[in-house]
Write a protein that holds these residues in place. Structure first.
Motif, PDB file in Angstrom:
ATOM      1  N   UNK A 243       0.895  -0.825  -0.065  1.00 29.06           N
ATOM      2  CA  UNK A 243       0.185   0.343  -0.318  1.00 29.06           C
ATOM      3  C   UNK A 243       0.623   1.298  -0.113  1.00 29.06           C
ATOM      4  N   UNK A 244       2.241   1.273  -0.101  1.00 29.63           N
ATOM      5  CA  UNK A 244       2.792   2.570  -0.386  1.00 29.63           C
ATOM      6  C   UNK A 244       2.889   3.475   1.129  1.00 29.63           C
ATOM      7  N   UNK A 245       3.034   2.743   2.178  1.00 30.64           N
ATOM      8  CA  UNK A 245       2.318   3.582   3.564  1.00 30.64           C
ATOM      9  C   UNK A 245       3.795   4.122   4.421  1.00 30.64           C
ATOM     10  N   UNK A 246       4.671   5.749   3.777  1.00 24.36           N
ATOM     11  CA  UNK A 246       5.563   6.811   4.266  1.00 24.36           C
ATOM     12  C   UNK A 246       5.489   5.809   5.898  1.00 24.36           C
ATOM     13  N   UNK A 247       4.850   5.698   6.577  1.00 18.28           N
ATOM     14  CA  UNK A 247       5.055   5.282   7.982  1.00 18.28           C
ATOM     15  C   UNK A 247       4.095   4.325   9.355  1.00 18.28           C
ATOM     16  N   UNK A 248       5.436   4.288   9.256  1.00 19.82           N
ATOM     17  CA  UNK A 248       4.304   2.638  10.780  1.00 19.82           C
ATOM     18  C   UNK A 248       4.465   3.129  11.959  1.00 19.82           C
ATOM     19  N   UNK A 249       3.194   2.756  12.870  1.00 18.77           N
ATOM     20  CA  UNK A 249       3.370   3.199  14.751  1.00 18.77           C
ATOM     21  C   UNK A 249       2.634   2.073  15.004  1.00 18.77           C
ATOM     22  N   UNK A 250       3.452   2.137  15.718  1.00 21.64           N
ATOM     23  CA  UNK A 250       3.499   0.717  17.216  1.00 21.64           C
ATOM     24  C   UNK A 250       3.281   0.822  18.165  1.00 21.64           C
ATOM     25  N   UNK A 251       2.822   0.305  19.519  1.00 21.51           N
ATOM     26  CA  UNK A 251       2.932   0.500  20.989  1.00 21.51           C
ATOM     27  C   UNK A 251       4.352  -0.666  20.865  1.00 21.51           C
ATOM     28  N   UNK A 252       5.350  -0.409  21.316  1.00 14.25           N
ATOM     29  CA  UNK A 252       6.157  -0.010  21.907  1.00 14.25           C
ATOM     30  C   UNK A 252       6.351  -1.757  23.050  1.00 14.25           C
ATOM     31  N   UNK A 253       7.085  -2.196  22.557  1.00  9.82           N
ATOM     32  CA  UNK A 253       7.434  -3.540  23.395  1.00  9.82           C
ATOM     33  C   UNK A 253       6.641  -3.779  25.100  1.00  9.82           C
ATOM     34  N   UNK A 254       5.227  -4.212  24.189  1.00  9.50           N
ATOM     35  CA  UNK A 254       3.838  -4.494  24.860  1.00  9.50           C
ATOM     36  C   UNK A 254       3.792  -5.277  26.121  1.00  9.50           C
ATOM     37  N   UNK A 255       4.323  -6.460  25.245  1.00  8.10           N
ATOM     38  CA  UNK A 255       4.928  -7.883  25.832  1.00  8.10           C
ATOM     39  C   UNK A 255       5.153  -7.640  26.905  1.00  8.10           C
ATOM     40  N   UNK A 256       5.032  -9.475  27.350  1.00  8.47           N
ATOM     41  CA  UNK A 256       6.179  -9.510  28.950  1.00  8.47           C
ATOM     42  C   UNK A 256       7.767 -10.137  28.103  1.00  8.47           C
ATOM     43  N   UNK A 257       8.589  -9.527  29.010  1.00  7.85           N
ATOM     44  CA  UNK A 257      10.531  -9.665  28.947  1.00  7.85           C
ATOM     45  C   UNK A 257       9.899 -11.255  28.351  1.00  7.85           C
ATOM     46  N   UNK A 258       9.553 -12.225  28.913  1.00  7.29           N
ATOM     47  CA  UNK A 258       9.761 -13.514  28.789  1.00  7.29           C
ATOM     48  C   UNK A 258       8.844 -13.945  27.463  1.00  7.29           C
ATOM     49  N   UNK A 259       7.844 -13.659  27.087  1.00  3.39           N
ATOM     50  CA  UNK A 259       7.604 -13.453  25.164  1.00  3.39           C
ATOM     51  C   UNK A 259       8.270 -13.922  24.621  1.00  3.39           C
ATOM     52  N   UNK A 260       8.873 -12.001  24.805  1.00  2.94           N
ATOM     53  CA  UNK A 260       9.859 -11.458  23.816  1.00  2.94           C
ATOM     54  C   UNK A 260      11.104 -12.661  24.019  1.00  2.94           C
ATOM     55  N   UNK A 261      11.695 -13.298  24.877  1.00 12.89           N
ATOM     56  CA  UNK A 261      12.610 -14.243  24.702  1.00 12.89           C
ATOM     57  C   UNK A 261      12.294 -15.203  24.093  1.00 12.89           C
ATOM     58  N   UNK A 262      11.662 -15.281  24.411  1.00 14.17           N
ATOM     59  CA  UNK A 262      10.766 -17.096  24.278  1.00 14.17           C
ATOM     60  C   UNK A 262      10.131 -17.221  22.377  1.00 14.17           C
ATOM     61  N   UNK A 263       9.447 -15.899  22.064  1.00 15.57           N
ATOM     62  CA  UNK A 263       9.241 -16.070  20.742  1.00 15.57           C
ATOM     63  C   UNK A 263       9.324 -14.779  19.960  1.00 15.57           C
ATOM     64  N   UNK A 264      10.094 -14.119  20.505  1.00 14.37           N
ATOM     65  CA  UNK A 264      10.601 -12.759  19.463  1.00 14.37           C
ATOM     66  C   UNK A 264      10.206 -11.806  19.843  1.00 14.37           C
ATOM     67  N   UNK A 266       8.151  -8.125  18.530  1.00 12.48           N
ATOM     68  CA  UNK A 266       7.888  -8.069  17.938  1.00 12.48           C
ATOM     69  C   UNK A 266       8.341  -6.512  16.877  1.00 12.48           C
ATOM     70  N   UNK A 267       8.810  -5.810  18.393  1.00  7.76           N
ATOM     71  CA  UNK A 267       8.601  -4.663  18.132  1.00  7.76           C
ATOM     72  C   UNK A 267      10.289  -4.531  17.758  1.00  7.76           C
ATOM     73  N   UNK A 268      11.240  -5.288  18.116  1.00  3.16           N
ATOM     74  CA  UNK A 268      12.618  -5.300  17.688  1.00  3.16           C
ATOM     75  C   UNK A 268      12.414  -5.916  15.941  1.00  3.16           C
ATOM     76  N   UNK A 269      11.664  -6.687  16.052  1.00  7.00           N
ATOM     77  CA  UNK A 269      11.886  -7.197  14.362  1.00  7.00           C
ATOM     78  C   UNK A 269      11.205  -6.283  13.233  1.00  7.00           C
ATOM     79  N   UNK A 270      10.557  -5.620  13.534  1.00  3.74           N
ATOM     80  CA  UNK A 270       9.917  -4.166  13.270  1.00  3.74           C
ATOM     81  C   UNK A 270      11.072  -3.136  12.910  1.00  3.74           C
ATOM     82  N   UNK A 271      11.291  -3.250  14.058  1.00  2.00           N
ATOM     83  CA  UNK A 271      13.117  -1.712  14.042  1.00  2.00           C
ATOM     84  C   UNK A 271      14.142  -2.303  12.910  1.00  2.00           C
TER      85      UNK A 271
END
Length: 286
Positions: A243-264, A266-271
């Motif tokens: 869709x040729x979108x010029x700006x991405x907007x999300x919440x940052x690191x809303x999930x727990x650190x444990x879930x981030x460690x286990x599944x990765x 999403x914020x870090x991947x998008x960055x």
């Protein structure tokens, strides 16, 4: 006495490859939010292995290449670091003037690391703008985690967006971002695509429809989409590209650190994956 002005857009000038992009993104945001721009430079640590090279980071009409005299591959002493920072702020101010930026611009020269500097400004600022490649020891993700202020991360060059993708997942952080978007003038002139990645069930459909309605009620031109996909990052990147979108907007690191460690995270991947400006709302935003 602090010269920090409330409700500023703060331009973090610690990324030599992104100084011009950070300034342009800050002036773009400042114009839309009717806010002054605070030019922030944090003196780098003397423990850095090599000096940070800011020469040539701005294209300005200046007879003297002011920063080149301080460029060195050796360690810089404290006085040289301070002088380098003052010269960088001088060039940044000159650049904003040459771009005929109409709102007030002022400087913040902090003798501390970038993380501490962000902590100093983020309770008063409206928005923090930072380049994708920071020079401090903290990673970009670590800086965003400790902030309480919305952060706009930009690559170089900065291209002013006309459309934005709001990744909505019905989490508390995404609802905070929704509230912020409905109040801020930053995206008022943009078309906002509110996109949810998840199962097409009644709960997700209702949540997306209500969030979409709130954007429309706030006067924001909007579109909505529900993407049934397991890989959140891949789905958002694909939708943004298609869709040729010029700006991405999300919440940052809303999930727990444990879930981030286990599944990765999403914020870090998008960055790592997005190539457009990326607006993040930290989960500790009040």
């Amino acid at each position: 006495m602090s010269n920090l002005k409330p409700d500023s857009v703060i331009a973090c000038l610690d990324c030599p490859d992104h100084v011009q992009a950070v300034l342009e993104a800050s002036m773009w945001a400042s114009t839309r939010m009717q806010a002054p721009v605070g030019l922030l430079h944090s003196v780098p640590s003397l423990q850095q292995k090599a000096a940070v090279n800011y020469s040539g980071c701005l294209n300005i009409d200046d007879e003297n290449t002011l920063l080149e005299q301080f460029t060195t591959t050796e360690h810089l002493g404290n006085c040289e670091l301070k002088s380098q920072g003052k010269l960088l702020l001088h060039q940044a101010t000159t650049y904003c003037e040459q771009q005929r930026h109409k709102l007030k611009t002022y400087t913040l020269h902090r003798h501390e690391n970038l993380s501490e500097s962000i902590d100093y400004v983020d309770d008063e600022a409206q928005l923090i703008v930072i380049g994708h490649h920071v020079t401090c020891k903290s990673t970009l993700g670590q800086l965003i985690r400790v902030s309480h202020c919305p952060i706009l991360v930009t690559h170089a060059p900065f291209l002013p967006p006309t459309t934005a993708l709001f990744a909505f997942d019905n989490s508390p952080t995404s609802h905070k971002l929704l509230n912020w978007l409905c109040k801020t003038s930053l995206v008022r002139a943009l078309t906002v695509h509110i996109v949810m990645v998840g199962k097409e069930n009644s709960e997700n459909c209702d949540a997306l429809r209500e969030a979409y309605a709130r954007l429309r009620q706030a006067g924001i031109k909007s579109k909505k989409a529900l993407l049934d996909c397991r890989d959140v990052t891949a789905a958002l990147n694909y939708y943004q590209t298609q869709n040729n979108i010029g700006l991405l907007m999300t919440g940052a690191f809303g999930q727990s650190r444990l879930r981030g460690l286990l599944k990765g995270s999403d914020t870090k991947k998008l960055l790592h994956s997005t190539k457009t400006p990326y607006l993040l709302l930290p989960k500790d935003y009040a």
